[in-house]
Design a protein around this motif. Structure first.
Motif, PDB file in Angstrom:
ATOM      1  N   GLN A  86      45.038 -34.065  11.096  1.00 32.05           N
ATOM      2  CA  GLN A  86      46.193 -34.628  11.359  1.00 32.05           C
ATOM      3  C   GLN A  86      46.393 -34.441  12.835  1.00 32.05           C
ATOM      4  OE1 GLN A  86      48.855 -29.991  10.883  1.00 32.05           O
ATOM      5  NE2 GLN A  86      47.409 -30.155   9.223  1.00 32.05           N
ATOM      6  N   HIS A  87      45.406 -33.744  13.411  1.00 26.41           N
ATOM      7  CA  HIS A  87      45.392 -33.545  15.224  1.00 26.41           C
ATOM      8  C   HIS A  87      44.808 -34.857  15.533  1.00 26.41           C
ATOM      9  CE1 HIS A  87      42.085 -31.521  13.712  1.00 26.41           C
ATOM     10  NE2 HIS A  87      41.634 -31.140  15.498  1.00 26.41           N
ATOM     11  N   ARG A  88      44.281 -35.766  14.936  1.00 21.74           N
ATOM     12  CA  ARG A  88      43.521 -36.534  15.997  1.00 21.74           C
ATOM     13  C   ARG A  88      44.016 -38.233  15.360  1.00 21.74           C
ATOM     14  NH1 ARG A  88      37.262 -35.472  14.840  1.00 21.74           N
ATOM     15  NH2 ARG A  88      37.364 -33.305  16.387  1.00 21.74           N
ATOM     16  N   TYR A 129      49.580 -41.065  14.657  1.00 23.84           N
ATOM     17  CA  TYR A 129      48.844 -39.417  14.504  1.00 23.84           C
ATOM     18  C   TYR A 129      48.531 -39.932  12.359  1.00 23.84           C
ATOM     19  CZ  TYR A 129      47.608 -37.853  19.283  1.00 23.84           C
ATOM     20  OH  TYR A 129      47.070 -37.725  20.463  1.00 23.84           O
ATOM     21  N   PRO A 130      48.463 -39.711  11.955  1.00 17.96           N
ATOM     22  CA  PRO A 130      48.441 -39.103  10.613  1.00 17.96           C
ATOM     23  C   PRO A 130      49.689 -39.121  10.001  1.00 17.96           C
ATOM     24  CG  PRO A 130      46.760 -37.922  11.040  1.00 17.96           C
ATOM     25  CD  PRO A 130      47.451 -38.536  12.556  1.00 17.96           C
ATOM     26  N   TYR A 131      50.651 -37.968  10.414  1.00 18.34           N
ATOM     27  CA  TYR A 131      51.442 -38.222  10.192  1.00 18.34           C
ATOM     28  C   TYR A 131      52.744 -39.535   9.997  1.00 18.34           C
ATOM     29  CZ  TYR A 131      54.540 -37.759  14.270  1.00 18.34           C
ATOM     30  OH  TYR A 131      54.968 -37.960  15.541  1.00 18.34           O
ATOM     31  N   GLN A 132      52.076 -40.116  10.809  1.00 18.20           N
ATOM     32  CA  GLN A 132      53.419 -41.717  11.240  1.00 18.20           C
ATOM     33  C   GLN A 132      52.969 -42.388  10.081  1.00 18.20           C
ATOM     34  OE1 GLN A 132      52.122 -41.694  15.088  1.00 18.20           O
ATOM     35  NE2 GLN A 132      54.061 -41.809  15.798  1.00 18.20           N
TER      36      GLN A 132
ATOM     37  N   PRO B 132      42.375 -26.047  16.543  1.00 21.02           N
ATOM     38  CA  PRO B 132      43.130 -27.060  17.076  1.00 21.02           C
ATOM     39  C   PRO B 132      44.350 -27.508  16.067  1.00 21.02           C
ATOM     40  CG  PRO B 132      41.895 -28.107  17.263  1.00 21.02           C
ATOM     41  CD  PRO B 132      41.225 -26.968  16.138  1.00 21.02           C
ATOM     42  N   ILE B 133      44.460 -27.319  14.850  1.00 18.95           N
ATOM     43  CA  ILE B 133      45.555 -27.507  13.832  1.00 18.95           C
ATOM     44  C   ILE B 133      46.607 -25.901  13.383  1.00 18.95           C
ATOM     45  CG2 ILE B 133      45.867 -27.773  11.379  1.00 18.95           C
ATOM     46  CD1 ILE B 133      44.086 -29.421  11.380  1.00 18.95           C
ATOM     47  N   PRO B 208      50.313 -33.388  19.916  1.00 17.31           N
ATOM     48  CA  PRO B 208      51.245 -34.743  20.433  1.00 17.31           C
ATOM     49  C   PRO B 208      51.505 -35.373  18.680  1.00 17.31           C
ATOM     50  CG  PRO B 208      49.360 -35.452  21.076  1.00 17.31           C
ATOM     51  CD  PRO B 208      49.081 -33.955  20.952  1.00 17.31           C
ATOM     52  N   TRP B 209      50.691 -34.277  18.288  1.00 17.74           N
ATOM     53  CA  TRP B 209      50.834 -35.281  16.031  1.00 17.74           C
ATOM     54  C   TRP B 209      51.435 -34.656  15.514  1.00 17.74           C
ATOM     55  CZ3 TRP B 209      49.162 -30.857  13.513  1.00 17.74           C
ATOM     56  CH2 TRP B 209      49.195 -30.181  14.634  1.00 17.74           C
ATOM     57  N   MET B 210      51.660 -33.882  16.476  1.00 16.81           N
ATOM     58  CA  MET B 210      52.898 -32.658  15.297  1.00 16.81           C
ATOM     59  C   MET B 210      54.378 -33.730  14.753  1.00 16.81           C
ATOM     60  SD  MET B 210      52.790 -29.490  15.026  1.00 16.81           S
ATOM     61  CE  MET B 210      54.043 -28.755  14.631  1.00 16.81           C
ATOM     62  N   PRO B 211      55.037 -34.238  14.141  1.00 20.45           N
ATOM     63  CA  PRO B 211      56.329 -34.348  13.167  1.00 20.45           C
ATOM     64  C   PRO B 211      57.112 -34.283  14.330  1.00 20.45           C
ATOM     65  CG  PRO B 211      55.298 -34.307  11.605  1.00 20.45           C
ATOM     66  CD  PRO B 211      54.176 -33.487  12.715  1.00 20.45           C
ATOM     67  N   ARG B 212      58.024 -34.616  15.571  1.00 25.07           N
ATOM     68  CA  ARG B 212      58.910 -34.032  15.745  1.00 25.07           C
ATOM     69  C   ARG B 212      60.359 -35.107  16.637  1.00 25.07           C
ATOM     70  NH1 ARG B 212      55.169 -33.005  20.312  1.00 25.07           N
ATOM     71  NH2 ARG B 212      54.714 -30.846  19.470  1.00 25.07           N
ATOM     72  N   GLN B 216      62.761 -40.656  15.880  1.00 28.00           N
ATOM     73  CA  GLN B 216      61.130 -41.598  16.099  1.00 28.00           C
ATOM     74  C   GLN B 216      61.426 -41.317  14.392  1.00 28.00           C
ATOM     75  OE1 GLN B 216      58.244 -39.679  17.744  1.00 28.00           O
ATOM     76  NE2 GLN B 216      56.708 -41.679  17.669  1.00 28.00           N
TER      77      GLN B 216
END
Lengths: 382, 233
Positions: A86-88, A129-132, B132-133, B208-212, B216
């Motif tokens: 999820q972080h990549r 990112y994956p969540y999108q 990282p997670i 930047p990978w966090m849903p926020r 958006q």
């Protein structure tokens, strides 16, 4: 796989003396109810689970001889819910294994972009990112990531079971298309027998307790289930589903009842006696069924027409599709069209039924089970 | 409010000197706590049975008042900054261990399975996937640790003027200058808020990978079903 057993310390046997020869460059599906040891079996191939007994050979070489990380990097792995990082970004997710194998950042990313295209992902998703992404898109990324280092072997653990049926069908078709292009040795785990039959070149049905119930091509599985367990697992409409494996190419078509909308009285008279006429447009595309009585020559399309349903393409579609067309048709006749959608003839349920009987006879001669199957089919046909 | 920034000479420091000192006394212990918490948390993740006792012991540490710790430590480290920073480091550790453990444990099972299957060794997996997670959880812990550390430094005023901005409180009493107390409280609060803002910024940069983003997300969600619908047709 030679007589492989996995026993856990508490005595549970997950896989029991399993022997399988998985053919090269084709899809082998492990299918069975939950708890039958199919995932354990898959994980023994990349040594995420070590067998308690027995050996697994890859191209004649014992898996135990290779360092485990080298082995895993040479096998793609696709998992339920994709398990993306999820972080990549999507691109970096796909580039993971090439990066680990020491191919440069730039090269790995180029390769990743190429794979995105191959699995049908839009290039604009690369920096996301994956969540999108939707579940189906994530699963495509999962497949691309597994293919990134071009491994000869692909292990897939219920990869499509968490997405909805429409997306799942798309992913299955995509997998078959990719397999056509790449020719990997794929081992695919699922609990869905329909998925197994659709995807598998060979299907291994496993039963609770980790034993192999049957290992056969899907058509043989449907015609010759080894025992009551397999038969039960295949479900009630096994006979109908088996028709998917027979081509509709040999069906005897008739053009008798097919008339063009602008046909004259003469042509109508020639078709006299048919209970229904199939009216086509000038190009030969089907418009609908009409009752011969009350038709005015010259403009047949003016009167009320019954829908002709979905037509089938002889040779491309299976007998199952042809039968389906006939069953759904308001007249009981299936419409056959060529690749361009022009009518080449019609065929009745009776004719299809005869074709089914002869296909079964030819498909597995001397098999007593086949005698029961046409009976199954005729129940549906009228 | 005359002499608001007029620091008494016994502190031997300027206003900004006190701020620097305060930040050092507050943040170095958090850093030390973080460095100690990372391996400790990893041990707790690796050996599950270790976590409950570690949590129990560290929580007991947290319950000991800092003043009591100072009294014990003075015999060893004297009336120095170090005496102030040791308990603060322990408090940070107590906050950070559970934060890191929870963060690392929050990594989804299939992500771990996928990384193992791709040939990640344990170390690589920890550094490139789990840590990282866990960053959002770790930063949440850091925010708590930093805020409490900044406020607790003032207690150091009780042992030989080692309380940085907290020393102004003592001087306010000593010299009868209440504005120094106001200064101390306000400056400490502003420092805490600014540090927190920096941590939030760091988190946003690292993840930047966090849903926020309130705008958006719904747009994305609405746009998503389309390809599926198209496929269905």
């Amino acid at each position: 796989m030679d007589s492989v057993t996995k026993r856990y310390p508490d005595g549970t046997v997950a896989v029991d003396r399993l022997s399988l020869e998985i053919p090269d460059r084709s899809i082998t599906v492990l299918v069975g109810p939950s708890g039958c040891g199919k995932t354990t079996t898959l994980r023994m191939i990349n040594r995420m689970v070590e067998p308690s007994e027995g050996t697994i050979l890859l191209d004649g070489e014992d898996l135990q001889r290779q360092p485990v990380t080298t082995l895993r990097r040479s096998m793609g792995y696709v998992i339920q819910n994709a398990g993306l990082f999820q972080h990549r970004t999507i691109l970096d997710n796909i580039a993971t294994v090439p990066r680990m194998l020491g191919r440069g950042k730039q090269k790995s990313r180029e390769r990743a972009a190429e794979l995105m295209e191959r699995v049908g992902l839009d290039a604009s998703l690369a920096k996301r990112y994956p969540y999108q992404l939707s579940g189906g898109q994530q699963q495509r990324v999962g497949v691309a990531r597994a293919l990134a280092a071009d491994p000869p072997v692909l292990l897939m653990d219920e990869p499509f079971s968490a997405v909805d049926p429409v997306v799942r069908k798309g992913l299955q078709d995509e997998l078959l298309r990719i397999q056509d292009e790449l020719g990997k040795t794929i081992v695919f785990v699922t609990h869905d027998i329909d998925e197994a039959i659709k995807l598998g070149t060979m299907v291994a049905v496993m039963r609770t307790g980790g034993r192999l119930a049957q290992f056969a091509p899907p058509a043989e599985l449907l015609s010759d289930p080894a025992d009551a367990f397999v038969e039960d697992f295949l479900g009630a409409d096994r006979g109908i589903r088996r028709l998917s494996f027979f081509s509709s190419a040999g069906l005897e078509l008739t053009r008798g009842p097919v008339v063009r909308a602008d046909a004259g009285a003469e042509r109508l008279a020639a078709a006299d006696g048919a209970p229904h006429l199939l009216v086509t447009d000038a190009d030969g595309r089907p418009l609908g069924w009409a009752e011969p009585r009350g038709l005015s020559a010259g403009d047949l399309a003016a009167g009320p027409l019954l829908s002709c349903g979905r037509p089938f393409v002889p040779g491309t579609d299976s007998l199952r599709a042809a039968l389906d067309c006939a069953v759904l048709s308001p007249t009981g006749w299936a419409v056959a069209v060529d690749a361009d959608g022009r009518v080449i003839g019609v065929v009745s349920q009776q004719t299809i039924g005869e074709a089914i009987r002869s296909a079964h006879g030819a498909g597995s001669p001397g098999d007593e089970r086949t005698a029961e199957e046409p009976a199954d089919v005729t129940k549906v046909a009228p | 409010m005359n002499g608001f920034f007029d620091i008494p000479s016994d502190l031997d420091n300027t206003y900004f000197g006190l701020i620097g000192l305060h930040l050092r006394e507050a943040l170095l212990p958090v850093l030390a706590g973080l460095l100690a918490a990372l391996p400790l948390a990893q041990l707790c993740v690796r050996f599950r049975w270790l976590y409950p006792p570690v949590l129990g012991v560290t929580t007991v540490f947290y319950a000991i008042p800092s003043l009591a710790v100072f009294v014990v430590l003075i015999d060893y480290t004297g009336q120095t900054e170090l005496t102030v920073m040791i308990p603060l480091a322990v408090y940070s550790l107590v906050v950070l261990v559970p934060a890191i453990v929870d963060g690392v444990r929050s990594v989804p099972e299939e992500t771990l399975a996928a990384s193992t299957a791709m040939g990640f060794g344990p170390v690589r997996r920890y550094l490139q996937v789990q840590l990282p997670i866990a960053v959002p959880a770790i930063l949440a812990g850091l925010r708590v640790a930093v805020a409490s550390s900044i406020s607790l430094v003032s207690v150091g005023a009780l042992i030989g003027n080692q309380g940085a901005l907290g020393n102004l409180l003592a001087d306010a009493q000593k010299y009868g200058r209440p504005e120094l107390a106001v200064n101390s409280v306000l400056t400490t609060a502003v420092l805490a808020i600014l540090c927190d803002a920096v941590l939030v910024l760091v988190r946003n940069l690292l993840t930047p990978w966090m849903p926020r983003g309130r705008r958006q997300r719904p747009k994305e969600a609405a746009a998503r079903p389309e390809p599926q619908e198209a496929a269905a047709k």
